[in-house]
Design a protein around this motif. Structure first.
Motif, mmCIF file in Angstrom:
data_model
loop_
_atom_site.group_PDB
_atom_site.id
_atom_site.type_symbol
_atom_site.label_atom_id
_atom_site.label_comp_id
_atom_site.label_asym_id
_atom_site.label_seq_id
_atom_site.Cartn_x
_atom_site.Cartn_y
_atom_site.Cartn_z
ATOM 1 N N ARG B 12 0.856 -1.191 0.000
ATOM 2 C CA ARG B 12 0.000 0.000 0.000
ATOM 3 C C ARG B 12 0.888 1.236 0.000
ATOM 4 N NH1 ARG B 12 -3.096 -3.837 2.624
ATOM 5 N NH2 ARG B 12 -5.339 -3.722 2.244
ATOM 6 N N PRO B 13 0.360 2.333 -0.503
ATOM 7 C CA PRO B 13 1.151 3.580 -0.473
ATOM 8 C C PRO B 13 1.268 4.107 0.956
ATOM 9 C CG PRO B 13 -1.063 4.007 -1.296
ATOM 10 C CD PRO B 13 -0.946 2.510 -1.150
ATOM 11 N N ARG B 14 2.171 5.026 1.143
ATOM 12 C CA ARG B 14 2.322 5.661 2.448
ATOM 13 C C ARG B 14 0.996 6.225 2.940
ATOM 14 N NH1 ARG B 14 7.045 10.017 3.611
ATOM 15 N NH2 ARG B 14 5.922 11.407 5.004
ATOM 16 N N GLY B 15 0.685 5.952 4.187
ATOM 17 C CA GLY B 15 -0.570 6.443 4.747
ATOM 18 C C GLY B 15 -1.174 5.428 5.694
ATOM 19 N N PHE B 16 -2.382 5.727 6.138
ATOM 20 C CA PHE B 16 -3.098 4.886 7.100
ATOM 21 C C PHE B 16 -4.201 4.144 6.360
ATOM 22 C CE2 PHE B 16 -1.503 6.406 11.292
ATOM 23 C CZ PHE B 16 -0.596 7.344 10.818
ATOM 24 N N HIS B 17 -4.234 2.823 6.538
ATOM 25 C CA HIS B 17 -5.115 1.976 5.735
ATOM 26 C C HIS B 17 -5.906 1.018 6.617
ATOM 27 C CE1 HIS B 17 -2.895 3.303 2.174
ATOM 28 N NE2 HIS B 17 -1.805 3.152 2.900
ATOM 29 N N LEU B 18 -7.173 0.902 6.302
ATOM 30 C CA LEU B 18 -8.061 0.004 7.041
ATOM 31 C C LEU B 18 -7.894 -1.418 6.506
ATOM 32 C CD1 LEU B 18 -10.277 0.261 9.236
ATOM 33 C CD2 LEU B 18 -11.914 0.676 7.391
ATOM 34 N N VAL B 19 -7.462 -2.342 7.364
ATOM 35 C CA VAL B 19 -7.170 -3.699 6.896
ATOM 36 C C VAL B 19 -7.898 -4.769 7.708
ATOM 37 C CG1 VAL B 19 -4.905 -3.071 5.967
ATOM 38 C CG2 VAL B 19 -5.070 -3.858 8.342
ATOM 39 N N THR B 20 -8.925 -4.382 8.438
ATOM 40 C CA THR B 20 -9.627 -5.346 9.293
ATOM 41 C C THR B 20 -10.060 -6.583 8.509
ATOM 42 O OG1 THR B 20 -10.562 -3.393 10.387
ATOM 43 C CG2 THR B 20 -11.393 -5.545 11.085
ATOM 44 N N ARG B 21 -10.688 -6.347 7.375
ATOM 45 C CA ARG B 21 -11.222 -7.468 6.602
ATOM 46 C C ARG B 21 -10.108 -8.369 6.069
ATOM 47 N NH1 ARG B 21 -15.928 -5.943 2.459
ATOM 48 N NH2 ARG B 21 -16.282 -4.621 4.291
#
Lengths: 147, 147, 147
Positions: B12-21
């Motif tokens: 993923r690119p730099r940053g904050f990402h939702l990965v729960t699923r």
């Protein structure tokens, strides 16, 4: 299988210090765990524990530089100054970094990334020896699981 | 009951990402736990894991904005610059946010707040795929407890 | 032995609050654990949990001062402003401090350092009551271990 044991880390100067080997030396029973976890609590509020890069001393120096710039001793906002100018910044750094680590154990070894090591983050100028409580639990080799 | 399994998160690119699923898809055995915990370790020192708001993309963008302003690439204090300008800030952000999460499991599901989700916090511009180690343990449905 | 129970912390104003006694009052079964751990998750993304100094109210006030100066409400970088000026800073503070604690239990008591206490870090002006999920596990007194 449960193991709980106090560990004492030798005194270190203010800064970020790699202590993986010192910690592991204090809990040789980890070798008995096929799968489990190791929890480490530092029983102080002016030092903290972290996982970070285990190779370059520059990384540890730069971490100290950033944290001490971000939480300066001379900030006007401190009212808790009785214990010295390095005390209140130490409490803030401890809140930022945290007082405990929970680390996976696999086949008798800490299952960290190859570049990861355990840091003692010493935020006082003269913090002295630091007390940890280590708790390990899991399934021993040959132990039957619950399912 | 113990489960331990490596998971790989897509680049993923730099940053904050939702990965729960994505995380939950990798450990379907959580469904067997009546009560327990899930521990996630990211085996890198330039990315981190957090719980935060699972709804608004703005929150994730603003988190990236704040952290990159607070730990700038051009800071004069960096001496560890060999791996690129985004490397040392990544180590600081990892120290601030943390490398692992411990999450409760109840009736076969993560027992998070309704607005909480698992974040991959990618601090490098090109971090690539990220390795996690997931460890779950607890009481399976129908399993007799120790007390 | 596993215990899992929701706890509700009374509403508190923005700031750092010592809640050790309130939390322990909600899980009296800890007294049955010879060795184990207590995990606490705050099921919100605008408040957090920490361990820090349990004596001086000044420490708690200075922590609030530092965090609110470091993550200001009026920062130009916020785009998520719909829920009020204290909302986005609250999410950043939650990312910095963290949403859960894992604490060792020894002989039926939390095995913290003598100066350590559990903090509710309330980042909203009017956060209301806060929901925790407490999970405790370990070996009860007299229970035979797995090894």
């Amino acid at each position: 299988m449960w193991i709980q044991r106090p560990l004492e880390l030798a005194p270190r100067p203010r800064g970020f210090h790699l202590v993986t080997r010192e910690v592991l030396g204090g809990i040789p029973e980890l070798g008995q765990l096929q799968v489990g976890l190791l929890h480490l609590l530092i029983q102080h509020t002016s030092a903290s524990l972290a996982l970070n890069e285990n190779a370059s001393p520059e990384v540890r120096r730069d971490l100290e530089s950033w944290f001490s710039a971000a939480v300066p001793e001379q900030a006007r906002l401190w009212t808790h100054t009785l214990e010295g100018p390095d005390d209140m910044p130490a409490h803030v750094k401890a809140a930022l970094i945290g007082s405990s680590l929970t680390l996976p154990v696999s086949d008798g070894r800490l299952a960290l990334g190859i570049w990861q090591g355990v840091y003692l983050c010493e935020h006082r100028d003269h913090g002295g020896a630091r007390s940890l409580l280590a708790t390990a639990w899991g399934q021993a080799h040959g132990e039957r699981g619950g399912s």
